[in-house]
Each structure stands twice: as C-alpha cells, then as structure tokens.
Write a protein that holds these residues in place. Structure first.
Motif, PDB file in Angstrom:
ATOM      1  N   SER A 113       0.842  -1.197   0.000  1.00  0.00           N
ATOM      2  CA  SER A 113       0.000   0.000   0.000  1.00  0.00           C
ATOM      3  C   SER A 113       0.875   1.244   0.000  1.00  0.00           C
ATOM      4  O   SER A 113       1.811   1.355   0.790  1.00  0.00           O
ATOM      5  CB  SER A 113      -0.909   0.029   1.227  1.00  0.00           C
ATOM      6  OG  SER A 113      -1.892  -0.975   1.129  1.00  0.00           O
ATOM      7  N   THR A 114       0.536   2.170  -0.895  1.00  0.00           N
ATOM      8  CA  THR A 114       1.230   3.447  -0.993  1.00  0.00           C
ATOM      9  C   THR A 114       0.220   4.556  -0.767  1.00  0.00           C
ATOM     10  O   THR A 114      -0.865   4.535  -1.362  1.00  0.00           O
ATOM     11  CB  THR A 114       1.860   3.612  -2.397  1.00  0.00           C
ATOM     12  OG1 THR A 114       2.708   2.495  -2.653  1.00  0.00           O
ATOM     13  CG2 THR A 114       2.652   4.896  -2.499  1.00  0.00           C
ATOM     14  N   LEU A 115       0.575   5.524   0.064  1.00  0.00           N
ATOM     15  CA  LEU A 115      -0.305   6.658   0.322  1.00  0.00           C
ATOM     16  C   LEU A 115      -0.492   7.473  -0.953  1.00  0.00           C
ATOM     17  O   LEU A 115       0.481   7.880  -1.584  1.00  0.00           O
ATOM     18  CB  LEU A 115       0.278   7.541   1.427  1.00  0.00           C
ATOM     19  CG  LEU A 115      -0.506   8.803   1.761  1.00  0.00           C
ATOM     20  CD1 LEU A 115      -1.843   8.451   2.383  1.00  0.00           C
ATOM     21  CD2 LEU A 115       0.306   9.690   2.688  1.00  0.00           C
ATOM     22  N   VAL A 116      -1.738   7.697  -1.331  1.00  0.00           N
ATOM     23  CA  VAL A 116      -2.064   8.530  -2.491  1.00  0.00           C
ATOM     24  C   VAL A 116      -2.388   9.940  -2.019  1.00  0.00           C
ATOM     25  O   VAL A 116      -1.907  10.921  -2.567  1.00  0.00           O
ATOM     26  CB  VAL A 116      -3.263   7.930  -3.273  1.00  0.00           C
ATOM     27  CG1 VAL A 116      -3.744   8.885  -4.350  1.00  0.00           C
ATOM     28  CG2 VAL A 116      -2.874   6.593  -3.872  1.00  0.00           C
ATOM     29  N   ALA A 117      -3.213  10.056  -0.974  1.00  0.00           N
ATOM     30  CA  ALA A 117      -3.596  11.372  -0.451  1.00  0.00           C
ATOM     31  C   ALA A 117      -4.152  11.221   0.955  1.00  0.00           C
ATOM     32  O   ALA A 117      -4.814  10.229   1.263  1.00  0.00           O
ATOM     33  CB  ALA A 117      -4.640  12.033  -1.352  1.00  0.00           C
ATOM     34  N   ARG A 118      -3.891  12.198   1.789  1.00  0.00           N
ATOM     35  CA  ARG A 118      -4.534  12.286   3.114  1.00  0.00           C
ATOM     36  C   ARG A 118      -5.823  13.080   2.942  1.00  0.00           C
ATOM     37  O   ARG A 118      -5.862  14.059   2.197  1.00  0.00           O
ATOM     38  CB  ARG A 118      -3.641  13.019   4.103  1.00  0.00           C
ATOM     39  CG  ARG A 118      -2.419  12.258   4.452  1.00  0.00           C
ATOM     40  CD  ARG A 118      -2.473  11.826   5.904  1.00  0.00           C
ATOM     41  NE  ARG A 118      -1.293  11.071   6.230  1.00  0.00           N
ATOM     42  CZ  ARG A 118      -1.299   9.786   6.505  1.00  0.00           C
ATOM     43  NH1 ARG A 118      -2.422   9.113   6.521  1.00  0.00           N
ATOM     44  NH2 ARG A 118      -0.188   9.151   6.784  1.00  0.00           N
ATOM     45  N   LEU A 119      -6.867  12.648   3.627  1.00  0.00           N
ATOM     46  CA  LEU A 119      -8.113  13.411   3.624  1.00  0.00           C
ATOM     47  C   LEU A 119      -8.071  14.389   4.790  1.00  0.00           C
ATOM     48  O   LEU A 119      -7.664  14.018   5.897  1.00  0.00           O
ATOM     49  CB  LEU A 119      -9.319  12.476   3.751  1.00  0.00           C
ATOM     50  CG  LEU A 119      -9.482  11.451   2.628  1.00  0.00           C
ATOM     51  CD1 LEU A 119     -10.751  10.635   2.838  1.00  0.00           C
ATOM     52  CD2 LEU A 119      -9.501  12.122   1.270  1.00  0.00           C
ATOM     53  N   PRO A 120      -8.470  15.632   4.569  1.00  0.00           N
ATOM     54  CA  PRO A 120      -8.427  16.616   5.658  1.00  0.00           C
ATOM     55  C   PRO A 120      -9.434  16.281   6.752  1.00  0.00           C
ATOM     56  O   PRO A 120     -10.393  15.533   6.532  1.00  0.00           O
ATOM     57  CB  PRO A 120      -8.786  17.932   4.958  1.00  0.00           C
ATOM     58  CG  PRO A 120      -9.532  17.530   3.737  1.00  0.00           C
ATOM     59  CD  PRO A 120      -8.997  16.190   3.328  1.00  0.00           C
ATOM     60  N   ASP A 121      -9.221  16.837   7.935  1.00  0.00           N
ATOM     61  CA  ASP A 121     -10.110  16.583   9.070  1.00  0.00           C
ATOM     62  C   ASP A 121     -11.553  16.980   8.794  1.00  0.00           C
ATOM     63  O   ASP A 121     -12.465  16.501   9.444  1.00  0.00           O
ATOM     64  CB  ASP A 121      -9.621  17.326  10.311  1.00  0.00           C
ATOM     65  CG  ASP A 121      -8.352  16.718  10.875  1.00  0.00           C
ATOM     66  OD1 ASP A 121      -8.063  15.541  10.555  1.00  0.00           O
ATOM     67  OD2 ASP A 121      -7.645  17.412  11.611  1.00  0.00           O
ATOM     68  N   VAL A 122     -11.781  17.843   7.829  1.00  0.00           N
ATOM     69  CA  VAL A 122     -13.138  18.286   7.513  1.00  0.00           C
ATOM     70  C   VAL A 122     -13.924  17.195   6.783  1.00  0.00           C
ATOM     71  O   VAL A 122     -15.113  17.343   6.546  1.00  0.00           O
ATOM     72  CB  VAL A 122     -13.101  19.597   6.683  1.00  0.00           C
ATOM     73  CG1 VAL A 122     -12.663  19.309   5.257  1.00  0.00           C
ATOM     74  CG2 VAL A 122     -14.440  20.307   6.702  1.00  0.00           C
ATOM     75  N   ALA A 123     -13.291  16.077   6.461  1.00  0.00           N
ATOM     76  CA  ALA A 123     -13.954  14.997   5.714  1.00  0.00           C
ATOM     77  C   ALA A 123     -14.884  14.224   6.641  1.00  0.00           C
ATOM     78  O   ALA A 123     -14.635  13.092   7.005  1.00  0.00           O
ATOM     79  CB  ALA A 123     -12.922  14.074   5.088  1.00  0.00           C
ATOM     80  N   TRP A 124     -16.001  14.840   7.005  1.00  0.00           N
ATOM     81  CA  TRP A 124     -16.970  14.212   7.898  1.00  0.00           C
ATOM     82  C   TRP A 124     -17.718  13.107   7.193  1.00  0.00           C
ATOM     83  O   TRP A 124     -18.339  13.327   6.165  1.00  0.00           O
ATOM     84  CB  TRP A 124     -17.965  15.242   8.422  1.00  0.00           C
ATOM     85  CG  TRP A 124     -17.321  16.335   9.189  1.00  0.00           C
ATOM     86  CD1 TRP A 124     -16.486  16.220  10.258  1.00  0.00           C
ATOM     87  CD2 TRP A 124     -17.459  17.725   8.936  1.00  0.00           C
ATOM     88  NE1 TRP A 124     -16.097  17.449  10.687  1.00  0.00           N
ATOM     89  CE2 TRP A 124     -16.683  18.392   9.905  1.00  0.00           C
ATOM     90  CE3 TRP A 124     -18.153  18.473   7.996  1.00  0.00           C
ATOM     91  CZ2 TRP A 124     -16.583  19.774   9.958  1.00  0.00           C
ATOM     92  CZ3 TRP A 124     -18.059  19.835   8.057  1.00  0.00           C
ATOM     93  CH2 TRP A 124     -17.281  20.470   9.019  1.00  0.00           C
TER      94      TRP A 124
END
Length: 181
Positions: A113-124
């Motif tokens: 697994s490779t990180l593609v993107a982090r989701l911001p904390d606002v991703a409720w």
C-alpha cells in the motif's frame, strides 16, 4: 454498516437450507461473529471485501479476498489499514484505490500500500468515491464533496479542494473570504 457494527457474508446453498456465515480474516478482530463488511464485489473468480470499524475512537480495517474451493471458503487478508475502508476503485492491472476514513491508498494484490492522499479533518463521514478519466478523484462527505486534483508527479500527488453549497455555514472556514465593499 457505515462505521457501526454489522454486515457479513453468508452462503446460501442452491438446494436451500440455513445460510452459513463465512468469516473473513480474524474472527476476533471485531468481536466474534460480527464482520463489519462494507461491501463485497466479485472479480476474477473471487470476492473482494473491504471491512472495518470506526466507532468511539476505534478505527481499523482491511481488504480481504474470499474464494470457494472443495465445498469450503478460504480467505486471505490482502492489506490492513489504520482506518476503516469505505469504498474502492479497481484499477487496470488488478490494484485498487482504497478510500479509508482519513486517506486514499494504492494497494496491489500482494498487499503493498502506498499513500495517495490524506483526507483533511473536515472529511466528515466520507461515503462515496469516484474517479474521472483524467485522474481527478471525488470523495462524497456529509455536507459536500472533496475534489482531489492530480498535481505533483510523486506521492501524495493530489491537491484537495472542498466543494460545498454556497449557503453552508458549517464549512465556511474552507472558503475564501468575500471581498469587502
């Protein structure tokens, strides 16, 4: 199950009878007979299952492969995640883009697994995930949509924008301030 307890895989015989629960991975991971299956998709002679739990500070999950041979089921956990997977996109060549509660991962059949993107904390409460032909990703969340635009050649390579209705006061912190005057 959408982050709460429940969901599973059951085998229904063509001859009728009582359905049989099929356990995937470690039975004890989620407390016995609760599997927390988010969905199951048949592909290439197997069933692929993202499962996980996000509840009161606990967030974990995995992607597993399930197949039937000689009248019994066998499963193999392909990859484990530190957050519950809720959706995926199957890529050419057999890999997946796996959307978890806090990130998107590129995962291959061997479990790399490779990180593609982090989701911001606002991703409720993320709940849906699609990809356009140009590689742009969209993650549906409560109250809006995250757009992830491919920007850089190396991972994580996406710029994240929050798309919300004009009148959404709860998410106004993501908008540019209106010009004065």
């Amino acid at each position: 199950d959408h982050g709460e307890f429940g969901g599973g895989v059951e085998w229904f015989s063509r001859n009728g009878g009582v359905p049989r629960s099929v356990f995937i991975g470690r039975d004890e991971m989620y407390g016995g007979d609760v599997q927390n299956i988010n969905r199951a998709v048949a592909s290439d002679g197997a069933i692929y299952v993202p499962q996980g739990l996000s509840h009161m500070g606990i967030s974990e999950g995995q992607l597993a492969r399930l197949w039937r041979e000689h009248d019994h089921f066998t499963s193999h956990v392909i990859a484990r995640f530190a957050s519950e997977p809720f959706e995926w996109i199957r890529l050419e060549g057999g890999a997946w883009l796996i959307a978890t509660r806090n990130a998107i991962w590129h995962t291959d059949e061997r479990g790399n697994s490779t990180l593609v993107a982090r989701l911001p904390d606002v991703a409720w409460y993320p709940n849906s995930f699609v990809r356009e032909g140009d590689g742009t990703l969209y993650v549906g969340i409560r109250g809006g949509v995250l757009r992830l635009t491919p920007t850089w050649p190396e991972m994580p390579r996406y710029a994240v924008d929050l798309l919300v209705p004009e009148n959404d006061a709860d998410l106004s912190c993501w908008r540019e301030p209106a010009p004065e005057g």
